[in-house]
Scaffold this active site. Sequence first.
Site, short mmCIF file in Angstrom:
data_model
loop_
_atom_site.label_atom_id
_atom_site.label_comp_id
_atom_site.label_asym_id
_atom_site.label_seq_id
_atom_site.Cartn_x
_atom_site.Cartn_y
_atom_site.Cartn_z
NE ARG A 111 -3.59 -0.32 2.27
CZ ARG A 111 -4.35 -0.78 3.25
NH1 ARG A 111 -4.43 -0.14 4.38
NH2 ARG A 111 -5.00 -1.91 3.10
CB SER A 181 5.64 -6.45 7.55
OG SER A 181 5.10 -5.16 7.53
CG ASP A 234 3.69 -5.48 10.18
OD1 ASP A 234 4.67 -5.82 10.87
OD2 ASP A 234 2.92 -6.32 9.67
C1 BGC Z 1 7.42 -10.94 10.21
C2 BGC Z 1 7.28 -9.69 11.05
C3 BGC Z 1 5.96 -9.02 10.76
C4 BGC Z 1 4.81 -10.01 10.93
C5 BGC Z 1 3.45 -9.40 10.67
C6 BGC Z 1 6.19 -11.83 10.36
O1 BGC Z 1 6.27 -12.90 9.48
O2 BGC Z 1 8.55 -11.67 10.59
O3 BGC Z 1 8.34 -8.80 10.80
O4 BGC Z 1 5.80 -7.94 11.62
O5 BGC Z 1 5.00 -11.10 10.07
O6 BGC Z 1 3.36 -8.87 9.40
#
Ligand code: BGC
Length: 493
Positions: A111, A181, A234
């Site tokens: 996004r 993320s 995130d």
């Molecule tokens: C990642 C994180 C992320 C989470 C939610 C996980 O697989 O390792 O960095 O915050 O997913 O998106």
Amino acid sequence: MSLMFSSPVVTPALGSFTFSSRPRSNYIVMSAVRSNSASTCPILTKFQKDCATPTPYLRNVANAIADDMRDGLAVEGGGDLEMILTFVDALPSGNEEGLFYALDLGGTNFRVRSVQLGGKKERVLATESEQISISQKLMIGTSEELFGFIASKLASFVAKEKPGRCLLEEGRKRELGFTFSFPVKQTSIDSGTLSKWTKGFKVSGMEGKNVVACLNEAMEAHGLDMRVSALVNDGVGTLAGARYWDEDVMVGVILGTGTNACYVEQKHAIPKLRSKSSSGTTIINTEWGGFSKILPQTIFDLEMDETSLNPGEHLYEKMISGMYLGEIVRRVLLHMCETSDLFGHSTPAKLSTPLALRTEHLCKMQEDNTDDLRDVGSILYDFLDVEANMNARRRVVEVCDTVVKRGGRLAGAGIVAILEKIEKDTKRMGSGKRTVVAMDGALYEKYPQYRQYMQDALVELLGHKLASHVAIKHTKDVSGLGAALLAATNSIY
Ligand code: BGC
């Protein structure tokens, strides 16, 4: 979807709930698990036993997570939880002003967003956003392909801006908060190297690379005059975005395709932090998905892990997050089919197809309140090509419930570990201070039964008194705002 409780008090999506200090009584469970139990099947009975998470066991899980948190704060790689230093010491104050951008990459969509911030009084003056889906090919392709695609979409987003709508001050580059993320070893607020991919991504040659450099190169190649001012997870974005509206927010949790939790930590409680000033607070990205100890793993979890893109990694995530719950259920059903007569004497071909059953299907089946479990029947027919009789439908719902209950309760134990860590250092809940967990992710948002199991575990472990000061607030999509705010906080201008 509506929720019916007597206590705790819950408001649906976008609301929050606080835990009443009164013991819970006769709440209505929405699950379609009926008294007419289907657990006479030995495989199901064993599976239920293996997945059970009674309170004392869950307490051990919370303690083990807390131990790993402490070990991860002590030294780099000290525990399963990476406890990443995010370089976010200052959360949004409300005074942020100007035009900032956010880019959110972490799932099958990314996004882009622009946010015009108007300071304490006016807050968010205008915001525009666009969501673009990422093909499977890009998720496992090269970094040039992925970042080239993202930069091109970002460039066309900027090109579409109506003159006069977005007010960028003369001589300033556009500044971006980049929500990435995945586990990143952060080296500063605007740089970090990818430790590993999760959630079905496996872009080649990127592990160990500076993700901001990848994006900068691609933006430059697309003639985009923009710089990354903040690189955030995130969970951090959710915490920052939620804190902008509510200063009691101390934790940001993601329960979606993947899972994670970030929280406000006291600097003096972080031995591995080598900065001179050890006063004040900073945000820690726990990467709790990597927790792996004393988890109630079954043969189905082990097999799913082995065939995943990241075997042996993120085992807690593989038990509690949305990407995996449907797949675990499919594997259990396949086994029940092959070793007993769950759906008659043959095994439907579709049941052998990985990911044929998704977590949203489990939710629909658990919410089926019809006498003949009609919706369960339709989902099994539509997605697995199975005509299931009443007994089989009941068994399927029990398998769903077992997996979802385990996931929700384990997630609750993780939140408790973090809240108790905060409590130990600050005594805020003990002194009656409201403590908010900002929560985002489709699993939490769309699966009432999962939410309920998570909340039950939280109260069981935390106790009614402390829990009565905790509010779980559903803060949908605030991570983009959080990233834009952190770009503002770290603006070079
Ligand atoms: C990642 C994180 C992320 C989470 C939610 C996980 O697989 O390792 O960095 O915050 O997913 O998106």
